[in-house]
Enzyme design. Structure first.
Site, PDB file in Angstrom:
ATOM      1  N   HIS A  17       0.838  -1.205   0.000  1.00  0.00           N
ATOM      2  CA  HIS A  17       0.000   0.000   0.000  1.00  0.00           C
ATOM      3  C   HIS A  17       0.874   1.257   0.000  1.00  0.00           C
ATOM      4  CE1 HIS A  17      -3.151  -2.586   2.277  1.00  0.00           C
ATOM      5  NE2 HIS A  17      -3.660  -2.348   1.079  1.00  0.00           N
ATOM      6  N   LYS A  42     -16.961  -7.072   4.180  1.00  0.00           N
ATOM      7  CA  LYS A  42     -15.756  -7.874   4.397  1.00  0.00           C
ATOM      8  C   LYS A  42     -15.403  -7.782   5.876  1.00  0.00           C
ATOM      9  CE  LYS A  42     -11.638  -7.886   1.425  1.00  0.00           C
ATOM     10  NZ  LYS A  42     -10.648  -6.960   0.876  1.00  0.00           N
ATOM     11  N   ARG A  91      -2.085  -5.757  -8.754  1.00  0.00           N
ATOM     12  CA  ARG A  91      -0.920  -6.628  -8.555  1.00  0.00           C
ATOM     13  C   ARG A  91      -0.947  -7.727  -9.604  1.00  0.00           C
ATOM     14  NH1 ARG A  91      -2.873  -7.601  -2.582  1.00  0.00           N
ATOM     15  NH2 ARG A  91      -4.674  -7.763  -3.928  1.00  0.00           N
ATOM     16  N   SER A 129      -3.012  -7.894   2.453  1.00  0.00           N
ATOM     17  CA  SER A 129      -3.229  -7.848   3.905  1.00  0.00           C
ATOM     18  C   SER A 129      -3.686  -9.213   4.409  1.00  0.00           C
ATOM     19  CB  SER A 129      -4.281  -6.796   4.262  1.00  0.00           C
ATOM     20  OG  SER A 129      -3.836  -5.528   3.892  1.00  0.00           O
TER      21      SER A 129
HETATM   22  O1  PNS Z   1      -9.020  -2.950   0.155  1.00  0.00           O
HETATM   23  P1  PNS Z   1     -10.328  -3.415  -0.407  1.00  0.00           P
HETATM   24  O2  PNS Z   1     -11.074  -4.203   0.636  1.00  0.00           O
HETATM   25  O3  PNS Z   1     -10.180  -4.150  -1.697  1.00  0.00           O
HETATM   26  O4  PNS Z   1     -11.174  -2.080  -0.697  1.00  0.00           O
HETATM   27  C1  PNS Z   1     -12.474  -2.163  -1.215  1.00  0.00           C
HETATM   28  C2  PNS Z   1     -13.176  -0.788  -1.141  1.00  0.00           C
HETATM   29  C3  PNS Z   1     -13.257  -0.298   0.293  1.00  0.00           C
HETATM   30  C4  PNS Z   1     -12.403   0.201  -1.980  1.00  0.00           C
HETATM   31  C5  PNS Z   1     -14.588  -0.995  -1.769  1.00  0.00           C
HETATM   32  O5  PNS Z   1     -15.235  -2.031  -1.110  1.00  0.00           O
HETATM   33  C6  PNS Z   1     -15.427   0.276  -1.684  1.00  0.00           C
HETATM   34  O6  PNS Z   1     -15.220   1.195  -2.428  1.00  0.00           O
HETATM   35  N1  PNS Z   1     -16.400   0.296  -0.747  1.00  0.00           N
HETATM   36  C7  PNS Z   1     -17.253   1.426  -0.530  1.00  0.00           C
HETATM   37  C8  PNS Z   1     -18.697   1.117  -0.920  1.00  0.00           C
HETATM   38  C9  PNS Z   1     -18.898   1.297  -2.399  1.00  0.00           C
HETATM   39  O7  PNS Z   1     -18.800   2.370  -2.951  1.00  0.00           O
HETATM   40  N2  PNS Z   1     -19.183   0.161  -3.053  1.00  0.00           N
HETATM   41  C10 PNS Z   1     -19.374   0.121  -4.488  1.00  0.00           C
HETATM   42  C11 PNS Z   1     -18.036   0.030  -5.186  1.00  0.00           C
HETATM   43  S1  PNS Z   1     -18.282  -0.463  -6.795  1.00  0.00           S
END
Ligand code: PNS
Length: 160
Positions: A17, A42, A91, A129
């Site tokens: 990150h 999650k 990645r 992570s």
């Molecule tokens: O590190 P991650 O868990 O891959 O991050 C995922 C994250 C937090 C970026 C994604 O779940 C997110 O944007 N969540 C916010 C809710 C949202 O907008 N969902 C629709 C995305 S298409």
């Protein structure tokens, strides 16, 4: 001034990150690290407070970065913060499908916001992570992949 946001769970923040953060901070004058508070999608190992604290410690020496927490739709947070760019790290090929769907969904929700994919240094392409937590929980040494304070947090969490 273009503001960008690098959103994620950061559960916890890793050197992968940080590699993306350093690269993105050279492109934008203002970079937000958006730590997702969402619990429903999650399950998280670290609390939002701990994830924010570790992310803040990681970027404390960089001056164009703000760590924030967010919940709800990312595009709504972007609008509120006046961010027109979403940064995501790419990645291995296995990231592609998830990232592709997310980027297109965000674009459907708000076509003014662009998702920019960045590749971390190749030494981090296999690091996530979740993998770090799995290895740390089994007593493996993760010092190559996380800052020392994150390593301590993992040790504290998993008691190894
Ligand atoms: O590190 P991650 O868990 O891959 O991050 C995922 C994250 C937090 C970026 C994604 O779940 C997110 O944007 N969540 C916010 C809710 C949202 O907008 N969902 C629709 C995305 S298409």
């Amino acid at each position: 001034m273009i503001s960008a946001i690098y959103p994620g769970s950061f559960d916890p923040i890793t050197n992968g990150h940080l590699d993306i953060i350093k690269r993105a901070s050279k492109l934008y004058e203002n970079l937000y690290i958006g730590v997702s508070e969402e619990e429903s999608t999650k399950e998280k190992s670290f609390s939002i407070e701990r994830r924010l604290e570790l992310a803040n410690t990681a970027v404390k020496e960089m001056n164009n970065i703000n760590v924030i927490k967010f919940n709800g739709l990312l595009v709504d947070k972007c609008k509120e913060l006046n961010c027109t760019v979403i940064i995501r790290g790419l990645r291995a090929l296995s990231d592609y499908e998830y990232e592709f769907k997310m980027a297109l969904m965000n674009r459907t929700l708000n076509d003014e916001i662009v998702t920019l994919f960045m590749m971390p240094h190749e030494k981090y392409t296999h690091v996530s992570s979740s993998l770090i937590k799995e290895v740390a929980s089994l007593g493996g040494d993760m010092s190559k992949y996380v800052p020392s304070y994150v390593e301590s947090a993992l040790r504290e969490k998993f008691g190894k």
